[in-house]
Design an enzyme around this catalytic site. Structure first.
Site, short mmCIF file in Angstrom:
data_model
loop_
_atom_site.label_atom_id
_atom_site.label_comp_id
_atom_site.label_asym_id
_atom_site.label_seq_id
_atom_site.Cartn_x
_atom_site.Cartn_y
_atom_site.Cartn_z
CD GLU A 46 85.95 24.52 93.61
OE1 GLU A 46 85.36 25.55 93.24
OE2 GLU A 46 86.75 24.51 94.58
NE ARG A 48 89.60 27.53 91.41
CZ ARG A 48 90.22 28.33 92.29
NH1 ARG A 48 90.00 28.19 93.58
NH2 ARG A 48 91.03 29.29 91.89
NE ARG A 93 86.53 31.40 92.46
CZ ARG A 93 85.30 30.93 92.29
NH1 ARG A 93 84.53 31.38 91.30
NH2 ARG A 93 84.83 29.98 93.08
CG HIS A 159 85.69 34.97 95.69
ND1 HIS A 159 84.90 34.42 94.72
CD2 HIS A 159 86.16 33.93 96.42
CE1 HIS A 159 84.88 33.10 94.86
NE2 HIS A 159 85.65 32.78 95.89
CE LYS A 186 83.57 30.01 97.55
NZ LYS A 186 84.60 29.48 96.62
NE ARG A 228 88.95 29.45 104.99
CZ ARG A 228 88.71 29.44 103.69
NH1 ARG A 228 87.99 28.46 103.16
NH2 ARG A 228 89.15 30.40 102.90
CB SER A 247 91.97 26.63 95.87
OG SER A 247 90.90 26.39 96.76
CD GLN A 251 91.03 25.83 100.33
OE1 GLN A 251 91.85 25.17 99.70
NE2 GLN A 251 90.03 26.45 99.75
#
Length: 271
Positions: A46, A48, A93, A159, A186, A228, A247, A251
């Site tokens: 990904e 970002r 984002r 989010h 998501k 996760r 990120s 995580q």
């Protein structure tokens, strides 16, 4: 259906595919980070791009320049070349959604249109809420349709850093997101208790059982870490792990994630 094939990869419930975000702030650093990600135990890259955009001086002026957009495509072309058979997600984002940059709806749409037309991203991540924290349904539908017309898929992202919605709220949220024709929905919400994490898994299980998906569901924060890993068993198809840096809150690094996944689902054959 709650499965999706991208390149040679099938995204489906079960052991989730691992996404590693690229968070470099300059072209050379981004390429180097991407080359390192190829050596990691991950499945999807990904970019970002909000980290790259946030490092720009006078971003509003830069986003009026054709050269800025040409540079974006050049970087994405390099990432796509390095990624080879690995799917690539393109993401911008905003700060309000846990990112690094504040871009307007118009700026985002210009960037997404360019990326979609380039054919260099398998997925484009679009935020469910706009800069006014509202859902502009007509514009979302229009942008999703445009991206689809270029052959790319859409991850529609929500989010919540304040807390975890109730299971029925999560279910209704994802149903609404899918009504906009997203390819993957998501949802990442903050867990402040064990119950919060369990509520996310309950919602995931209901959605998967009712063939609503593909979904990517995760609880953020320390108490959300188990989701996760476990969310795949409850229907999630992807999870995120840090390569060069986090990120999102909670995580884990990619090697820790591999250990957890191997312990939970059984070891995979070495690639």
């Amino acid at each position: 259906m709650n499965t999706l094939k991208v390149k040679d990869m099938v995204l489906q419930p079960g052991r989730p595919k691992v996404v590693v975000p690229i968070i470099g702030t300059d072209p050379e650093g981004i390429v180097k980070e991407c080359e390192e990600a190829k050596k990691l135990p991950c499945d999807i890259i990904e970019w970002r791009a909000d980290y790259y955009l946030a490092a720009m001086d006078n971003i509003d002026e830069k986003l009026k320049s054709k050269d800025t957009y040409l540079e974006l495509v050049k970087i994405l072309d390099d990432i796509n070349y390095i990624a080879e058979s690995m799917p690539v997600i393109f993401t911008v984002r905003r700060k309000a959604q846990g990112g690094q940059v504040e871009t307007t709806k118009e700026q985002n749409e210009s960037i997404f249109s360019l990326v979609a037309e380039s054919g260099l991203a398998d997925f484009i991540d679009i935020e469910f809420f706009d800069e006014n924290d509202t859902v502009d349904e007509p514009r979302l539908r229009e942008k999703i349709d445009e991206i689809h017309s270029c052959g790319a898929r859409v991850i529609l992202s929500y989010h919540d850093f304040k807390g975890m919605p109730k299971p029925e709220e999560l279910i209704n949220l994802v149903k609404y997101m899918y009504s906009l024709n997203a390819d993957i929905c998501k949802v990442a919400a903050m867990a402040y208790s064990k119950e919060d994490a369990e509520n996310l898994l309950k919602a995931s299980a209901f959605l998967s059982k009712n063939n609503i998906g593909p979904i990517a569901m995760m609880a953020m924060g320390e108490l959300g870490k188990p989701t996760r890993v476990a969310a795949g068993r409850y229907g999630s198809c992807i999870t995120f792990a840090a390569g060069s840096g986090q990120s999102a809150p909670g995580q884990p690094d990619v090697y820790t994630m591999k250990e957890w996944l191997d312990s939970y689902y059984g070891k995979e054959e070495e690639r």
